[in-house]
Design an enzyme around this catalytic site. Structure first.
Site, PDB file in Angstrom:
ATOM      1  N   SER A   1       0.852  -1.183   0.000  1.00  0.00           N
ATOM      2  CA  SER A   1       0.000   0.000   0.000  1.00  0.00           C
ATOM      3  C   SER A   1       0.885   1.229   0.000  1.00  0.00           C
ATOM      4  O   SER A   1       1.991   1.209   0.566  1.00  0.00           O
ATOM      5  CB  SER A   1      -0.905   0.025   1.238  1.00  0.00           C
ATOM      6  OG  SER A   1      -1.514   1.292   1.402  1.00  0.00           O
TER       7      SER A   1
ATOM      8  N   TYR B   1      -1.547  -0.322  10.459  1.00  0.00           N
ATOM      9  CA  TYR B   1      -1.659  -0.809   9.085  1.00  0.00           C
ATOM     10  C   TYR B   1      -0.436  -0.404   8.267  1.00  0.00           C
ATOM     11  O   TYR B   1       0.144  -1.219   7.540  1.00  0.00           O
ATOM     12  CB  TYR B   1      -2.935  -0.256   8.447  1.00  0.00           C
ATOM     13  CG  TYR B   1      -3.049  -0.557   6.974  1.00  0.00           C
ATOM     14  CD1 TYR B   1      -3.352  -1.833   6.529  1.00  0.00           C
ATOM     15  CD2 TYR B   1      -2.848   0.452   6.019  1.00  0.00           C
ATOM     16  CE1 TYR B   1      -3.454  -2.124   5.174  1.00  0.00           C
ATOM     17  CE2 TYR B   1      -2.951   0.176   4.663  1.00  0.00           C
ATOM     18  CZ  TYR B   1      -3.259  -1.107   4.249  1.00  0.00           C
ATOM     19  OH  TYR B   1      -3.348  -1.390   2.906  1.00  0.00           O
TER      20      TYR B   1
END
Length: 280
Positions: A138, A151
């Site tokens: 990501s 995350y």
């Protein structure tokens, strides 16, 4: 494209993984796809073709289970050419409020599952002296946003793992790419990712504002998973795929901005950096 290649895709029953599997099958590839629920996977894919589609129920945190799925893939297809470590999910919230077990769980899924898959498939790829590993990271692993600390840490770990893995495997003709998208319409914002959205701690306004922005934008993200899947197939045919591939205008803009800031800061503090060495 060489549609004789065999793809092994994790987290294939929903989101980007599901779209990729459908696209691969429609293009004539052979695909081994994993999920925790094989019936859900079969229903989602909607194609029961034993010649080209092998649905597998796999616990990605169980090395024996992964090994069994690899052996099943070899029995049916005879080889594995492209590995896509797609399984993963998001999590937003303040660090103080996220439970320890939830932190460990997201690292298990986002980081250790990918490491486990690579551990079990690498001997095969080394023996073939060919192969391609795509790890789905990501942009948050390089440019984080308020509220996404845990995350972002998982995706930064996956990016670092991919970088060194690429160095280790270069001599075997095995390529590695970590794909780092921004917002895509994949159902990414799940119950797990939103569990800690409503902070009960005074302050942290940036965290709360960011969480609201992501929630308001859910379902209208600019990223197109169909296009992303097509890009993956093109990457697999490239003789020199990139190590890092950021997907989406937002990802590009965020990375470009951070690189400039980092370069400026590096030069500003250059004298201090090099002063830490022994004086010759």
């Amino acid at each position: 494209m060489n549609t004789s290649k065999v793809w092994y895709v994790t987290g294939a029953s929903q989101g980007l993984g599901l779209i990729l599997v459908k696209k691969l099958l429609a293009s004539g590839y052979r695909v081994a796809a994993t999920s925790r629920n094989v019936q859900k996977l079969k229903e989602a894919v909607g194609v029961i073709d034993a010649d080209r589609f092998l649905p597998l129920v796999v616990d990605l945190n169980n090395l024996d289970c992964i090994d069994e799925s690899v052996q099943q893939t070899l029995q049916v297809f005879g080889r594995i050419d492209v590995v896509v470590n797609n399984a993963g999910y998001g999590m937003t919230g303040t660090v103080e409020e996220i439970a320890e077990q939830d932190i460990r769980k997201i690292f298990d899924v986002n980081v250790f599952a990918a490491v486990n898959v690579v551990k079990k498939i690498l001997p095969l790829l080394r023996e073939q002296r060919s192969g391609y590993i795509i790890n789905i990271g990501s942009v948050a692993g390089f440019v984080g946003a308020p509220g996404w600390a845990i995350y972002s840490a998982t995706k930064a770990a996956l990016a670092a793992f991919s970088e060194v893995l690429a160095l280790d495997l270069k001599e075997f003709g095995i390529h590695v790419t970590v794909v780092e998208p921004s917002g895509f319409r994949t159902g990414f914002l799940t119950h797990d990712s939103l569990a800690y959205t409503e902070s009960k701690i005074d302050g942290y306004q940036a965290v709360k504002d960011t969480a609201k922005r992501y929630l308001d934008g859910n379902g209208i993200q600019p990223g197109d998973p169909e296009k992303a899947s097509e890009i993956f197939m093109e990457l697999a045919e490239s003789s020199q795929p990139p190590l890092h591939l950021y997907l989406g205008q937002d990802a590009y803009n965020r990375v470009a901005g951070k690189l400039k800031t980092m370069t400026d800061s590096l030069e500003e503090w250059k004298t201090v950096s090099i002063s830490a060495d022994y004086t010759k």
